[in-house]
Design an enzyme around this catalytic site. Structure first.
Site, mmCIF file in Angstrom:
data_model
loop_
_atom_site.group_PDB
_atom_site.id
_atom_site.type_symbol
_atom_site.label_atom_id
_atom_site.label_comp_id
_atom_site.label_asym_id
_atom_site.label_seq_id
_atom_site.Cartn_x
_atom_site.Cartn_y
_atom_site.Cartn_z
ATOM 1 N N ARG A 15 0.701 -0.996 -0.010
ATOM 2 C CA ARG A 15 -0.123 -0.045 0.024
ATOM 3 C C ARG A 15 0.860 1.267 0.077
ATOM 4 O O ARG A 15 0.229 2.312 -0.099
ATOM 5 C CB ARG A 15 -1.021 0.038 1.260
ATOM 6 C CG ARG A 15 -2.320 -0.865 0.747
ATOM 7 C CD ARG A 15 -3.195 -0.624 2.168
ATOM 8 N NE ARG A 15 -2.920 -1.767 3.372
ATOM 9 C CZ ARG A 15 -3.194 -1.418 4.553
ATOM 10 N NH1 ARG A 15 -4.148 -0.210 4.885
ATOM 11 N NH2 ARG A 15 -2.706 -1.935 5.423
ATOM 12 N N GLY A 140 -6.035 -8.688 14.704
ATOM 13 C CA GLY A 140 -6.138 -10.031 15.370
ATOM 14 C C GLY A 140 -7.040 -9.769 16.673
ATOM 15 O O GLY A 140 -6.415 -8.685 17.652
ATOM 16 N N ASN A 229 1.321 1.579 6.959
ATOM 17 C CA ASN A 229 0.841 0.743 5.788
ATOM 18 C C ASN A 229 0.828 1.691 4.318
ATOM 19 O O ASN A 229 0.961 1.261 3.521
ATOM 20 C CB ASN A 229 -0.241 0.157 6.211
ATOM 21 C CG ASN A 229 -0.081 -0.837 7.176
ATOM 22 O OD1 ASN A 229 0.572 -1.596 7.044
ATOM 23 N ND2 ASN A 229 -0.859 -0.685 8.058
ATOM 24 N N TYR A 393 38.598 28.241 -6.664
ATOM 25 C CA TYR A 393 38.791 27.103 -7.506
ATOM 26 C C TYR A 393 39.211 27.401 -8.932
ATOM 27 O O TYR A 393 38.820 28.067 -9.583
ATOM 28 C CB TYR A 393 37.297 26.680 -7.438
ATOM 29 C CG TYR A 393 37.403 25.284 -8.351
ATOM 30 C CD1 TYR A 393 37.992 24.051 -7.931
ATOM 31 C CD2 TYR A 393 36.318 24.870 -9.386
ATOM 32 C CE1 TYR A 393 37.760 22.883 -8.265
ATOM 33 C CE2 TYR A 393 36.283 23.676 -9.988
ATOM 34 C CZ TYR A 393 37.066 22.795 -8.968
ATOM 35 O OH TYR A 393 37.058 21.376 -10.015
ATOM 36 N N GLY A 429 36.986 49.347 -4.922
ATOM 37 C CA GLY A 429 36.040 48.569 -5.452
ATOM 38 C C GLY A 429 36.031 48.160 -6.896
ATOM 39 O O GLY A 429 37.026 48.793 -7.689
HETATM 40 C C1 UD1 Z 1 -0.573 -9.015 12.264
HETATM 41 C C2 UD1 Z 1 -1.014 -9.920 13.209
HETATM 42 C C3 UD1 Z 1 -2.434 -9.374 13.922
HETATM 43 C C4 UD1 Z 1 -2.229 -7.814 14.259
HETATM 44 C C5 UD1 Z 1 -1.629 -7.052 13.363
HETATM 45 C C6 UD1 Z 1 -1.112 -5.905 13.924
HETATM 46 C C7 UD1 Z 1 -0.409 -12.107 12.630
HETATM 47 C C8 UD1 Z 1 -0.895 -13.334 12.102
HETATM 48 N N1 UD1 Z 1 -1.329 -11.051 12.471
HETATM 49 O O1 UD1 Z 1 -1.429 -8.956 11.126
HETATM 50 O O2 UD1 Z 1 -2.899 -10.220 14.696
HETATM 51 O O3 UD1 Z 1 -3.418 -7.401 15.019
HETATM 52 O O4 UD1 Z 1 -0.436 -7.684 12.983
HETATM 53 O O5 UD1 Z 1 -0.609 -4.860 13.247
HETATM 54 O O6 UD1 Z 1 0.623 -11.980 13.063
HETATM 55 N N2 UD1 Z 1 5.998 -10.140 8.069
HETATM 56 C C9 UD1 Z 1 7.018 -10.878 7.795
HETATM 57 N N3 UD1 Z 1 7.038 -12.005 6.911
HETATM 58 C C10 UD1 Z 1 5.589 -12.264 6.705
HETATM 59 C C11 UD1 Z 1 4.612 -11.638 6.880
HETATM 60 C C12 UD1 Z 1 4.649 -10.431 7.629
HETATM 61 O O7 UD1 Z 1 8.142 -10.338 8.199
HETATM 62 O O8 UD1 Z 1 5.797 -13.444 5.937
HETATM 63 C C13 UD1 Z 1 6.137 -8.861 8.882
HETATM 64 C C14 UD1 Z 1 5.524 -7.606 8.315
HETATM 65 O O9 UD1 Z 1 6.718 -6.964 7.308
HETATM 66 C C15 UD1 Z 1 5.143 -6.688 9.407
HETATM 67 C C16 UD1 Z 1 4.884 -7.725 10.240
HETATM 68 O O10 UD1 Z 1 5.314 -8.940 9.915
HETATM 69 O O11 UD1 Z 1 5.986 -6.174 9.731
HETATM 70 C C17 UD1 Z 1 3.403 -8.051 10.263
HETATM 71 O O12 UD1 Z 1 2.573 -8.486 9.146
HETATM 72 P P1 UD1 Z 1 1.429 -8.033 8.613
HETATM 73 O O13 UD1 Z 1 1.323 -8.608 7.087
HETATM 74 O O14 UD1 Z 1 1.140 -6.677 8.580
HETATM 75 O O15 UD1 Z 1 0.540 -8.449 9.462
HETATM 76 P P2 UD1 Z 1 -1.043 -8.444 9.999
HETATM 77 O O16 UD1 Z 1 -2.005 -8.900 8.979
HETATM 78 O O17 UD1 Z 1 -1.237 -6.748 9.813
HETATM 79 MG MG MG Z 2 0.035 -5.194 9.339
#
Ligand code: UD1
Ligand code: MG
Length: 464
Positions: A15, A140, A229, A393, A429
């Site tokens: 996004r 979550g 985001n 320079y 000058g």
């Molecule tokens: C996650 C939580 C959710 C919480 C929310 C808060 C889980 C399953 N859910 O959801 O409960 O309310 O964050 O913002 O954890 N990332 C990785 N590798 C991956 C997926 C994600 O490094 O494979 C990192 C992303 O870059 C990010 C963070 O993990 O920094 C959270 O991932 P994101 O996809 O935003 O999770 P949400 O669906 O928002």
């Molecule tokens: Mg998230």
């Protein structure tokens, strides 16, 4: 308390609609990831790991440049937050009983809150950072026992029932877990859910099943747990942070004309009775002494400004790597430009459209209008005339100009460096000075003025 910190930064950040990885976008002049790394470092963890994936090389280069002690762990492909932590699992320091999980895109988590979360875990409990939101869509949900005391599970929005979606207490994405149990739990995760992802949040139900206590700590301020985001969320967080920095300065006695029109991207130290007008931007490391006044629309980066100096509107001061020093009671601007290595003494005056670079001006020296001083050493009380420049320079090398104390340089002079002007001398000058000048004398280096009596203007031929 011995601690591992894991920072999740593998996600794509779709996004943001940007070619740059999300965690490298900047907030108050530094990357989102740097904010998190700095805040994590305040907890003095045994080990810090960053999980990279999307544009991993770029993120890893940034980490090694800004926090060389931090290790990166690749997650390829990205199969969910639980899968992310699974990649980090072998790299965790087993002697650190608590592992704290932070997010690379949640930059303003307070170290005290993160510490409280780690303490709540204490190597024995699963501690979740939660917040109660008016609109919990997408998050979550924290599912509790009927009496509300025990956390039983986190259910992702997409997997939640209607009743669960009504819950307003949500998981912020930050938790602290006993290290060994966390390693065991993430290895056992399944992806049988709406998104077919390995959810880190499923470890809550595992902890409950094993009788490991699950505790929820809540964030004091929602700004701490806001994630980035989209560009709109980034801009919103920037304003919140700027507002907070402005508030701290106001509380310390700095008179900001308008805290909503103030930007600080770095550290700003202020003495007593500092006044800052609207639309000023401070970057890097800036210090303003007692009674300094900064006019509207100034940009000041890496500079030390001594007590009583006045920076008039629209002045640009950029110390870059070498810094800029402005002496006590100096008057700068409006529309002045001070570049790296400008060192100005007490009561120096630099006026409009004057540029100073890598030059020292001793106490009381003045360059009031339309001038350039580059690679110059300027003595006390020198008066440097309008339109004069140092030709420092030669196309290949830079050379110094030395101007002795009490010299007056007239208007529109060119000082061809290397050159030394003797103390107390005067330069007429319009002179082009290519040789050293003696002290105390008038030096004029321009064509002698002549007037021709018998001369007549050419006349246009009459039109046929
Ligand atoms: C996650 C939580 C959710 C919480 C929310 C808060 C889980 C399953 N859910 O959801 O409960 O309310 O964050 O913002 O954890 N990332 C990785 N590798 C991956 C997926 C994600 O490094 O494979 C990192 C992303 O870059 C990010 C963070 O993990 O920094 C959270 O991932 P994101 O996809 O935003 O999770 P949400 O669906 O928002
Ligand atoms: Mg998230």
């Amino acid at each position: 308390m011995a601690l591992n910190v894991v920072i999740m930064a593998a996600g794509k950040g779709t996004r943001m609609r940007s070619a740059r990885p999300k965690v490298l976008h900047t907030l108050a002049g530094q990357s989102l990831l740097q904010h998190v790394l700095q805040r994590a470092a305040a907890l003095q963890p045994q080990r810090t790991l960053v999980i990279t994936g999307h544009e991993a090389e770029q993120v890893e280069r940034h980490v090694s440049a800004t926090a060389p002690e931090v290790r990166c762990v690749r997650q390829q492909p990205q199969l969910g937050t639980g899968h992310a932590v699974l990649q980090a699992s072998p790299a965790l320091d087993a002697s650190a009983g608590t592992t704290l999980i932070l997010n690379g895109d949640v930059p303003l988590i307070e170290p005290a809150t993160a510490q409280a979360l780690a303490t709540a875990c204490g190597g024995e409990r699963l501690a979740l950072l939660t917040v109660t939101l008016d609109d919990p869509t997408g998050y979550g949900r924290i599912v509790r026992s009927a009496d509300g005391t025990q956390v039983q599970a986190i259910v992702e929005h997409k997997d939640a029932s209607e009743a669960q979606r009504a819950i307003r207490e949500v998981y912020t994405g930050m938790m602290a877990a006993p290290t060994a149990a966390l390693q065991r739990w993430v290895a056992a995760l399944k992806n049988d859910n709406a998104q077919q992802e390995y959810y880190l949040t499923d470890i809550v139900a595992m902890a409950v099943a094993e009788g490991v206590p699950v505790v929820a700590a809540s964030a004091a301020d929602e700004t701490e747990v806001l994630g980035v985001n989209s560009p709109a969320q980034l801009a919103d967080l920037e304003r919140r942070l700027q507002r907070r920095q402005a508030q701290a300065l106001l509380e310390a006695g700095v008179r900001l004309a308008d805290p909503a029109r103030f930007d600080q991207r770095g550290t700003l130290a202020c003495g007593q009775d500092v006044e800052i007008d609207v639309n000023c931007l401070f970057e890097g490391t800036v210090s303003l002494g007692d009674g300094v006044r900064v006019g509207a629309n100034c940009v000041i980066r890496n500079a030390t400004i001594a007590a009583g100096a006045v920076i008039h509107p629209f002045t640009h001061i950029d110390g870059d790597k070498d810094g800029v020093t402005v002496g006590e009671g100096a008057l700068i601007g409006p529309f002045a430009r001070l570049r790296p290595g400008a060192v100005l003494g007490r009561e120096v005056h630099i006026g409009n459209f004057v540029e100073v670079k890598n030059s020292t001006l001793a106490n009381g020296a003045k360059a009031n209008h339309l001038a350039y001083l580059g690679d110059a050493t300027v003595g006390e009380r020198v008066n440097y005339g309008a339109g004069s420049i140092t030709a420092n320079y030669d196309g290949a090398n830079k050379h110094r100009t030395v101007i002795g104390a009490d010299v007056h340089v007239g208007s529109n002079c060119v000082l061809i460096a290397p050159v030394t002007l003797g103390e107390g001398g005067t330069i007429g000058g319009g002179s082009t000075i290519s040789k050293d000048t003696p002290p105390g004398q008038l030096t004029v280096a321009r064509a002698r003025q002549v007037s021709l009596g018998g001369w007549t203007r050419p006349k246009k031929a009459p039109k046929p």
